[in-house]
Structure formats: C-alpha cells, structure tokens
Design a protein around this motif. Structure first.
Motif, short mmCIF file in Angstrom:
data_model
loop_
_atom_site.label_atom_id
_atom_site.label_comp_id
_atom_site.label_asym_id
_atom_site.label_seq_id
_atom_site.Cartn_x
_atom_site.Cartn_y
_atom_site.Cartn_z
N LEU A 1 24.33 -61.84 3.05
CA LEU A 1 25.61 -62.16 3.75
C LEU A 1 25.86 -60.54 4.43
CD1 LEU A 1 28.30 -63.88 1.44
CD2 LEU A 1 27.12 -64.63 3.63
N TYR A 2 26.23 -60.40 5.71
CA TYR A 2 26.46 -58.97 6.36
C TYR A 2 27.87 -58.47 5.97
CZ TYR A 2 22.11 -60.00 8.35
OH TYR A 2 20.57 -59.98 8.58
N ILE B 1 24.78 -54.26 -3.12
CA ILE B 1 25.79 -54.37 -2.20
C ILE B 1 24.95 -53.44 -1.04
CG2 ILE B 1 28.02 -53.38 -1.64
CD1 ILE B 1 28.17 -55.76 -3.38
N VAL B 2 25.16 -53.74 0.33
CA VAL B 2 24.41 -53.27 1.28
C VAL B 2 25.44 -52.51 2.13
CG1 VAL B 2 22.64 -53.62 3.24
CG2 VAL B 2 22.67 -55.13 1.40
N GLY C 1 27.20 -57.48 2.18
CA GLY C 1 27.25 -56.47 3.06
C GLY C 1 28.56 -55.75 3.21
N VAL C 2 28.48 -54.38 3.39
CA VAL C 2 29.67 -53.68 3.78
C VAL C 2 29.86 -53.39 4.96
CG1 VAL C 2 31.05 -51.63 3.39
CG2 VAL C 2 29.73 -52.43 1.51
N PRO C 3 30.66 -54.06 6.03
CA PRO C 3 30.46 -53.84 7.75
C PRO C 3 30.73 -52.36 7.82
CG PRO C 3 31.98 -55.71 7.02
CD PRO C 3 31.67 -54.92 5.73
N ASN C 4 29.79 -52.01 9.05
CA ASN C 4 29.78 -50.37 9.35
C ASN C 4 31.18 -49.90 9.74
OD1 ASN C 4 27.14 -50.97 9.16
ND2 ASN C 4 26.68 -50.89 11.47
N GLU C 5 32.10 -50.75 10.13
CA GLU C 5 33.20 -50.32 10.60
C GLU C 5 34.29 -49.97 9.23
OE1 GLU C 5 33.22 -54.80 11.24
OE2 GLU C 5 32.01 -53.08 11.49
#
Length: 346
Positions: free
Chosen positions: A58-59, A115-116, A80-84
């Motif tokens: 998951l992103y 966790i990404v 995922g941890v979003p870039n923002e």
C-alpha cells in the motif's frame, strides 16, 4: 461422466495445479488506489486470496483497506508513508508518535512486513526530510513497544547516473548526500535487517531508445549475453538496472543493505506497439520466473529479496497513457492478461 463428477474432477485438477504453483512469499503486488472506479477493498482482498497473492504493498496507510484486513484476511502488507507527510514527521517526534498511534497500533495484529517511508522521494523537495522522518518513526515504534518494525524507503532509477555499464553507476549529485546519510542511519538503527525497495523498469529504457535497447534484452528473452561488464555477463536489462543500484550502494558503503524490488511491470496499453497485453504478459511471466527460479543477478549471487509486481489495477486517476495501464486487472476484477503473479482458482 456425469456433470457433477466432471465438475469435481475439474476443481481437483485446478486445485492441484494451484497448490503446485502458488506464488511464494518472495513475490507480491502493488495495490494502488488512484482511481474513482476501483472495487471495494473487501472485494480486492478476496481477489488476492483467490489468486494466492500472499503479500501486497500500500502506498499510504489506507484505513479502509487495513480495517478490511483486520476482519477478513492474514495477507502480508507493506504500508507506505506518503512523501508529503515526511516534513512534519521529521520536525516532531510527537507527530511520529501520533502516526504510529493512528496507523499502526490499532492494526498491530496484522501481518505488516515493513513501513515504507517515502516513495521515490530521493531526489526531490521532500528528500531532505527522509532521515529525520525515519529516525522519529523508529523512536516512536520502539517507545510504543513495537521493536521489530522494519523501516525502509523506495528508490527509482532516477536517483542514479552513469548506469551503463552498471559498475559505473553512482547516485546522482542531487541524491548522493541524502542517500549517504540514509545508509548511515540504517546502520545506526537496531533493526532486524536493513533493506531498501528499488524500482526496476526495463520498459522505460526500451521505449525511450528502441534503436539501441533490444526488445529481447528487455523481456528476458536474449539467449546470449548482450554485453559484459568486466567478468559479469548480462542477458537481460532487469539485472543490469538492479546491479546499477548495487554498485551505487557499494560506493556509499551500503553493500550490506538488502535490495528488494518494490515495483516492476510493463504497461499493456498507452504507447502503441510498445505496450500490448502480449508484451506485458511476456515480461511479467519471465520476471516471475527470474525471481522465483533464478533469484540472482550477475553481481548478486546471494539472491534478491523478492519483487512486487506493479500494479494490481489500471488506475484511471493517474496521468493518461502508460501510467494508467500497468494493471494486472481491470477495475471490474477481470484479468488484463494471465500472469503467474496471480494464479486464480476457478
């Protein structure tokens, strides 16, 4: 033979084939959600189970999907941890604590693989926050008595330069400082193992320069080495890209960090004859065989850490063209083409 006996024979045969060829835990799929016509998460999880797909990526920490997993399945998931989100996580340990409390603690019974932290964030405007966000999340997980959580990030080949031959590859001037700091951080942290997801796309190299990049080289179909890099012989472009990352990591003292393929795929439409279901099926079938059977590259004889097929669905809110056509499935749950990544039962 009666219909019922024939049906039973079909089911038993299909189950036997499935049991012999169920995708191993070294392969999975990327579950993107950038579409306004995608199926319910409950239907998606059921699809994963029918197809024998044990893990997915998951992103973002999609609570709807995570809630469905709690009720419905034991699939393994990377979140995922979003870039923002990286800047605020890097600026405050309390924000990292809040992230863990909201997106992990209620789901601690799930089989969360890692966790990404950031997706293709290096290089870019949010790259400066990668180290700080990772450090704060690491602290927050340990404070919450979750000491086994693995934190990682995902890199695109856009972070590299001089990738031909692979031994000359380095991180770009915009990426090398952050990546050096990130590698040093991973070595400092006391995690069970250190790994990074890399994104490997022979399609883009082939489509950008078909006069010089052979199709059989991009599709794992070359029967003899296409080039040599010193003593290393390269039969396919996937290995050359993967090894470029290995050489770049080695040059910043990151040779002991595992590299897993977080994305790889071939679009089935969007760019004329470069993108057909037949080409996509050939690439994905050969990629699967390469990972499951060979599981090595010329530089990496110890084996890769697996691959995530990109992507589960065609997503219509992505930019038009090939970006909307990497899916293994249409949003109506019908397969775009058969692939060993998804071995559905009848």
């Amino acid at each position: 033979m009666s219909y019922s006996v024939l049906l039973l024979a079909c089911v038993l045969a299909h189950h036997a084939i499935f049991a012999a060829s169920t995708p191993p835990t070294s392969v999975g799929v990327c579950y993107g959600t950038l579409g306004d016509n995608l199926p319910l998460s409950s239907d998606v999880i059921s699809l994963l189970e029918r197809c024998g797909i044990y893990k997915f990526r998951l992103y973002n920490p999609n609570l709807n999907v995570l809630d469905t997993l709690l009720r419905q399945s034991d699939r393994m998931v990377s979140v995922g941890v979003p870039n923002e989100h990286l800047s605020i996580l890097a600026s405050s340990l309390d924000e990292a604590r809040n992230w863990v409390a909201k997106f992990y603690t209620p789901y601690r019974r799930l089989n969360i693989e890692n966790i990404v932290v950031g997706n293709e964030v290096v290089p870019g405007e949010n790259a400066q926050y990668l180290v700080g966000a990772t450090r704060n999340l690491y602290t927050a997980f340990r404070e919450a008595t979750f000491p086994d959580m693995i934190l990682t990030t995902a890199l695109s080949s856009g972070s590299l330069v001089n990738t031909y031959p692979p031994s000359q590859a380095t991180f770009s001037p915009e990426a090398i400082g952050v990546m050096t700091d990130y590698v040093n951080l991973l070595k400092e942290l006391d995690m069970y193992y250190n790994m990074i997801y890399i994104h490997v796309y022979p399609y883009f190299a082939y489509a950008a320069d078909p006069a010089n990049v052979r199709l059989d080289y991009a599709l794992f179909q070359a029967t003899e080495p296409v080039f040599h890099d010193g003593d290393l012989a390269y039969f396919n472009l996937f290995d050359a890209i993967y090894d470029s990352f290995m050489w770049a990591m080695e040059k910043i003292n990151g040779q002991d960090i595992y590299l897993a393929v977080g994305e790889s795929g071939w679009p089935s439409a969007g760019n004329g004859n470069f993108t057909t279901p037949q080409l996509a099926q050939t690439y994905m079938t050969n990629l699967y065989q390469h990972i499951v059977v060979d599981n090595k590259t010329p530089k990496n004889s110890k084996g890769m850490r697996g691959v995530m097929a990109f992507a589960l669905f065609n997503e219509n809110l992505k930019p038009p063209g090939v970006e909307q056509n990497f899916g293994l499935f249409y949003p109506d749950l019908h397969a775009v083409y058969p692939t060993p990544f998804c071995q559905c039962k009848c």
